[in-house]
Scaffold this active site. Sequence first.
Site, PDB file in Angstrom:
ATOM      1  N   ASN A   9       0.860  -1.181   0.000  1.00 31.23           N
ATOM      2  CA  ASN A   9       0.000   0.000   0.000  1.00 31.23           C
ATOM      3  C   ASN A   9       0.898   1.233   0.000  1.00 31.23           C
ATOM      4  O   ASN A   9       1.514   1.549   1.006  1.00 31.23           O
ATOM      5  CB  ASN A   9      -0.890  -0.031   1.263  1.00 31.23           C
ATOM      6  N   TRP A  10       0.972   1.875  -1.155  1.00 35.64           N
ATOM      7  CA  TRP A  10       1.865   3.048  -1.270  1.00 35.64           C
ATOM      8  C   TRP A  10       1.287   4.284  -0.574  1.00 35.64           C
ATOM      9  O   TRP A  10       1.962   5.300  -0.482  1.00 35.64           O
ATOM     10  CB  TRP A  10       2.110   3.385  -2.744  1.00 35.64           C
ATOM     11  N   LYS A  11       0.047   4.212  -0.174  1.00 40.45           N
ATOM     12  CA  LYS A  11      -0.646   5.369   0.399  1.00 40.45           C
ATOM     13  C   LYS A  11      -0.520   6.570  -0.563  1.00 40.45           C
ATOM     14  O   LYS A  11      -0.440   6.356  -1.771  1.00 40.45           O
ATOM     15  CB  LYS A  11      -0.114   5.688   1.797  1.00 40.45           C
ATOM     16  N   HIS A  99      -9.446   0.596   4.770  1.00 35.07           N
ATOM     17  CA  HIS A  99      -8.163   0.812   5.460  1.00 35.07           C
ATOM     18  C   HIS A  99      -8.421   1.713   6.679  1.00 35.07           C
ATOM     19  O   HIS A  99      -9.288   2.597   6.625  1.00 35.07           O
ATOM     20  CB  HIS A  99      -7.156   1.461   4.504  1.00 35.07           C
ATOM     21  N   GLU A 101      -6.978   4.199   7.766  1.00 34.74           N
ATOM     22  CA  GLU A 101      -6.897   5.643   7.489  1.00 34.74           C
ATOM     23  C   GLU A 101      -8.184   6.132   6.835  1.00 34.74           C
ATOM     24  O   GLU A 101      -8.609   7.276   7.049  1.00 34.74           O
ATOM     25  CB  GLU A 101      -5.655   5.936   6.624  1.00 34.74           C
ATOM     26  N   GLU A 171      -5.165  -5.509  10.552  1.00 38.99           N
ATOM     27  CA  GLU A 171      -4.169  -4.458  10.751  1.00 38.99           C
ATOM     28  C   GLU A 171      -4.449  -3.744  12.072  1.00 38.99           C
ATOM     29  O   GLU A 171      -5.298  -2.828  12.113  1.00 38.99           O
ATOM     30  CB  GLU A 171      -4.248  -3.435   9.616  1.00 38.99           C
ATOM     31  N   GLY A 177       2.339   2.088  10.570  1.00 39.63           N
ATOM     32  CA  GLY A 177       3.209   3.249  10.394  1.00 39.63           C
ATOM     33  C   GLY A 177       3.890   3.705  11.659  1.00 39.63           C
ATOM     34  O   GLY A 177       4.461   4.785  11.704  1.00 39.63           O
ATOM     35  N   SER A 216       3.526  -2.417  10.188  1.00 42.24           N
ATOM     36  CA  SER A 216       4.992  -2.398  10.308  1.00 42.24           C
ATOM     37  C   SER A 216       5.637  -3.742   9.978  1.00 42.24           C
ATOM     38  O   SER A 216       6.616  -4.135  10.608  1.00 42.24           O
ATOM     39  CB  SER A 216       5.410  -1.903  11.693  1.00 42.24           C
ATOM     40  N   GLY A 237       2.847  -1.239   4.233  1.00 41.55           N
ATOM     41  CA  GLY A 237       2.831   0.188   3.915  1.00 41.55           C
ATOM     42  C   GLY A 237       4.242   0.677   3.614  1.00 41.55           C
ATOM     43  O   GLY A 237       4.759   0.546   2.505  1.00 41.55           O
ATOM     44  N   GLY A 238       4.910   1.220   4.635  1.00 38.20           N
ATOM     45  CA  GLY A 238       6.220   1.853   4.468  1.00 38.20           C
ATOM     46  C   GLY A 238       7.220   1.018   3.672  1.00 38.20           C
ATOM     47  O   GLY A 238       7.874   1.532   2.751  1.00 38.20           O
TER      48      GLY A 238
END
Length: 258
Positions: A9-11, A99, A101, A171, A177, A216, A237-238
């Site tokens: 997930n590149w956000k 998600h 977010e 998640e 993150g 993470s 993510g990251g």
Amino acid sequence: MRTPVIAGNWKMNGSSEMARDLCGQLTDKLIQAGETARNIDIVVCPPAILLHPVSDAIAGSPIQSGSQDIDQNTSGAYTGQTAASMVVDAGAKYTLVGHSERRTIFGETDEMVAAKTTTALEHNLTPIICIGETQQEREADQTEDVVKRQVLAIVENCGISALHHAILAYEPVWAIGTGLTASPEQAQQVHQFIRQQLAANDSAIAEGCRILYGGSMKPENASDLLAQDDIDGGLIGGASLNSTDFFAICAAAIQQAA
Ligand code: PEP
């Protein structure tokens, strides 16, 4: 045996140049890894506007693409939104829905997440439905209540058969993150609980449904998390923004699948 899925997930990160570079590097590494790379499903979820360059960059590679969200409506006066048919048109085979977010920053409810799941399935997109508790909920010992409520919202609104075609991603919000990761045992416990909730409705669907861990996940902890019985992959993510790290996580899943 459930086919592992590693999804990135590149956000709200990236550019068309980055999409070309990252997907190109990842493709090269996967080709070098050989045929075993085909034993897992690898998905990158860029911002919707980058789906086209990603589609070009992954042509012929084992990588598939997904969007980070879709609107629950099929078309019309919804300024700024992206329809499922549009992400399909741009080459996507998957979409994230719900998600954390989206739930916390954009106010998505369980019902909206269920509606998006239905819309995704109607467009032959595989929804990756994100669920998970906040730090406060975990501390209040509400983790199981929260994930049960989120799973049942899908079962009740979409029908249990939706989970035959969908993927769940557990998640824990406190691990997204933050650098904090659920321990493999903590994650396994919740994954097993989620599968039990599905089994109460349909044991075959529960057995086949892929449940990813997200929060993470990185090269250093991926193998231990992926080794758990009920963890069928990762939503990253990251670490998905770096082809070396993302490939290392894919490699851990490829090894587990062997
Ligand atoms: C995510 O955004 O879904 C996620 C898991 O992020 P990170 O890996 O950075 O925690």
